[in-house]
Design a protein around this motif. Sequence first.
Motif, mmCIF file in Angstrom:
data_model
loop_
_atom_site.group_PDB
_atom_site.id
_atom_site.type_symbol
_atom_site.label_atom_id
_atom_site.label_comp_id
_atom_site.label_asym_id
_atom_site.label_seq_id
_atom_site.Cartn_x
_atom_site.Cartn_y
_atom_site.Cartn_z
ATOM 1 N N GLU A 8 69.618 10.816 -42.051
ATOM 2 C CA GLU A 8 69.971 12.233 -42.009
ATOM 3 C C GLU A 8 70.764 12.555 -40.742
ATOM 4 O OE1 GLU A 8 70.610 15.956 -43.268
ATOM 5 O OE2 GLU A 8 69.755 14.297 -44.422
ATOM 6 N N ARG A 10 74.207 11.748 -41.908
ATOM 7 C CA ARG A 10 74.636 12.648 -42.972
ATOM 8 C C ARG A 10 75.046 14.015 -42.434
ATOM 9 N NH1 ARG A 10 69.312 11.619 -46.509
ATOM 10 N NH2 ARG A 10 69.956 9.853 -47.823
ATOM 11 N N SER A 11 74.385 14.457 -41.379
ATOM 12 C CA SER A 11 74.572 15.824 -40.878
ATOM 13 C C SER A 11 75.625 15.925 -39.779
ATOM 14 C CB SER A 11 73.237 16.371 -40.362
ATOM 15 O OG SER A 11 72.743 15.563 -39.297
ATOM 16 N N ASP A 35 80.102 18.531 -36.519
ATOM 17 C CA ASP A 35 79.348 18.434 -35.265
ATOM 18 C C ASP A 35 80.092 17.513 -34.304
ATOM 19 O OD1 ASP A 35 77.540 18.159 -33.211
ATOM 20 O OD2 ASP A 35 75.895 17.392 -34.454
ATOM 21 N N PRO A 85 81.870 18.240 -44.797
ATOM 22 C CA PRO A 85 80.458 17.831 -44.713
ATOM 23 C C PRO A 85 79.968 17.084 -45.940
ATOM 24 C CG PRO A 85 80.700 20.028 -43.821
ATOM 25 C CD PRO A 85 82.042 19.652 -44.405
ATOM 26 N N ARG A 92 78.517 13.219 -45.910
ATOM 27 C CA ARG A 92 77.191 12.864 -46.425
ATOM 28 C C ARG A 92 77.306 11.759 -47.475
ATOM 29 N NH1 ARG A 92 73.186 16.490 -45.047
ATOM 30 N NH2 ARG A 92 71.853 15.656 -46.688
#
Length: 402
Positions: free
Chosen positions: A133, A136-137, A141, A173, A177
């Motif tokens: 995760e 994935r996130s 960012d 995004p 992911r």
Amino acid sequence: MKTERVADTDVRYRRSGDGDLAVVFVHGFLDDQYAWDRLIPQLTTPGIECVTLDLAGCGDRDTADGPYDYDRFADEVGAVVDALGKPFVIVGHSMGAAVAELVAVQRPDRVRGLMLVTPVPLAGVHLPDEMIERFRSLGGDADGQRGVRDQLSVAFPEAERDRLVATGMRLRPEVLRALADCWNTGHPVGERPSAYPGSVLIVRGEGDGFVTEDMVNNSIAPRFTAVTAVSVAEAGHWAHIEQAADVATHLDRLLAEARGNVGAPAANTSRPQGWTDAFAQQSAAAFGEAFTQDVVLEASILTRPVEGRDQVKKVMGAASVIYESLRFTQETVDGPRTYLEWQATAFGGLPIEGVTILTKNADGQILRAAIHHRPLGALLRFSAALRNRLAGEIDTDHFHQG
């Protein structure tokens, strides 16, 4: 430098150089085709054409629709290879290494070599949910992406790191992911030995905390039959960017061997003149052209050197059959000398390790080989086994008698 497009698709690729051997580069997670721009100018092999492209959803193809998985990537890279219409070596980094293997497997008649730079296993990494995760996130960012690059690198040039962070920020995004799930889940064929039979060069950065030495030794290298694994000092996960000149040197050696096989069918592309692949073939003849006529073999399993191509071929052919497994774990080149570290098993799983030093002439033929085995018990047993196998062909006083 010119850019072309695969007919009836949005797949574009850059071509530089002019030669009868193509070198196709496949970028990794969060990156783009320009990640190879530090390495390509360092190559010195003549007669090659270098080709780069962006995977779907990445770089200049950030608006491409899905799916974003290995099969789609391999189809598109394969379409570029087919459009080139010439023998090729394919180079993949991280996630791109898995793509490169799939493309090589699907085109056995034209592939001449496979180089995997800090590769993730084709079968997947299978990080637990809380760890995957984190990757994935990363969409949107910038600090997180910069932190990942800093954590997994040793000598990332600041300007290139910042450029790639900007590149990664272009990934939507949902694409990011999907890409993370792709390399974490892997591809089903990665659970089996690779169907690619030719030369494989695995390059990892010594400081890579993600693609570790254990991962290479346990999950990647054993899937291939003709593999050499090397480590690059002062480099992490982006070894081709952090130490471009060193990685280019390793690639040049693979390309030099591939250049000799440009016109040969794929069945002959597993470096037949190379030391490492001769072991995979397990025959005296496989070592033949690697040696000069007056080659000298020294070894800890021998009481005195064996001299001459025919005699050395016999010893090496017999030795290769004794090994139940043999994997070359490190390689260093210093002028005419090549240093190979290796691990093997024999006699029902008995571990044997060692170092081989090859000295070559200006034509690349081996004129002296020095092989050092350990531990002592395995060494003596190996020498006795060779003595028995070569009785009547090689004087028994070359071997330990105890």
